[in-house]
Design a protein around this motif. Sequence first.
Motif, PDB file in Angstrom:
ATOM      1  N   CYS A 173       0.824  -1.203   0.000  1.00  0.00           N
ATOM      2  CA  CYS A 173       0.000   0.000   0.000  1.00  0.00           C
ATOM      3  C   CYS A 173       0.865   1.264   0.000  1.00  0.00           C
ATOM      4  N   GLU A 194      -0.262   4.147   0.601  1.00  0.00           N
ATOM      5  CA  GLU A 194      -0.777   5.062   1.629  1.00  0.00           C
ATOM      6  C   GLU A 194      -0.207   4.748   3.011  1.00  0.00           C
ATOM      7  N   CYS A 195      -0.237   3.453   3.385  1.00  0.00           N
ATOM      8  CA  CYS A 195       0.130   3.109   4.769  1.00  0.00           C
ATOM      9  C   CYS A 195       1.307   2.146   4.865  1.00  0.00           C
ATOM     10  N   CYS A 252      -6.804  -1.773   0.172  1.00  0.00           N
ATOM     11  CA  CYS A 252      -5.829  -2.159   1.201  1.00  0.00           C
ATOM     12  C   CYS A 252      -6.569  -2.711   2.420  1.00  0.00           C
ATOM     13  N   GLU A 277      -5.411  -2.936   5.335  1.00  0.00           N
ATOM     14  CA  GLU A 277      -5.004  -2.207   6.539  1.00  0.00           C
ATOM     15  C   GLU A 277      -5.741  -0.878   6.685  1.00  0.00           C
ATOM     16  N   CYS A 278      -5.823  -0.109   5.587  1.00  0.00           N
ATOM     17  CA  CYS A 278      -6.373   1.251   5.708  1.00  0.00           C
ATOM     18  C   CYS A 278      -7.524   1.521   4.738  1.00  0.00           C
TER      19      CYS A 278
HETATM   20 ZN   LIG Z   1      -3.065   0.908   3.305  1.00  0.00          ZN
END
Ligand SMILES: [Zn+2]
Length: 137
Positions: free
Chosen positions: A25, A27-28, A39, A41-42
């Motif tokens: 990802c 982003e994270c 994703c 996770e986020c």
């Molecule tokens: Zn993410």
Amino acid sequence: MGAYLSVPAWWRNLDGRYRLVVGECQECGGYTFPAEGACVECNAIDALTPTEPEGTGTVVAQTIIESGAPPEFTTLLDAEGAIGVVLVELDEGVRVPGMLTDCDPHDIGRGDRVTAVVRRIYEQEGITRYGTKFRPD
Ligand SMILES: [Zn+2]
């Protein structure tokens, strides 16, 4: 994420993958498998970049298939007697399914360390399919 996967889900995810690829990802920095969609996770959309993980991890779930495999796997099943299928939590923190190789699947269990290797999976209509398998460390 639960550790349970139905047998059809195992087979679907095993089919035709030559390399082990997860989504990283942007982003994270978290990892998602398969490398598509949002994703885990986020929940960022379209932020996953396909990347090859180290391929080392720990078995978190296992099943042994001794009958009832789809037709393309029956030759393998006849040759090996049993196919071990594991869900592995890679060191990157993402869980991926794969077949076991180079071992008696009955000897492998939760908590064992494994490494991903590319191996022949089966032959169909004259084409050999390769995919990721896991061997014990
Ligand atoms: Zn993410």
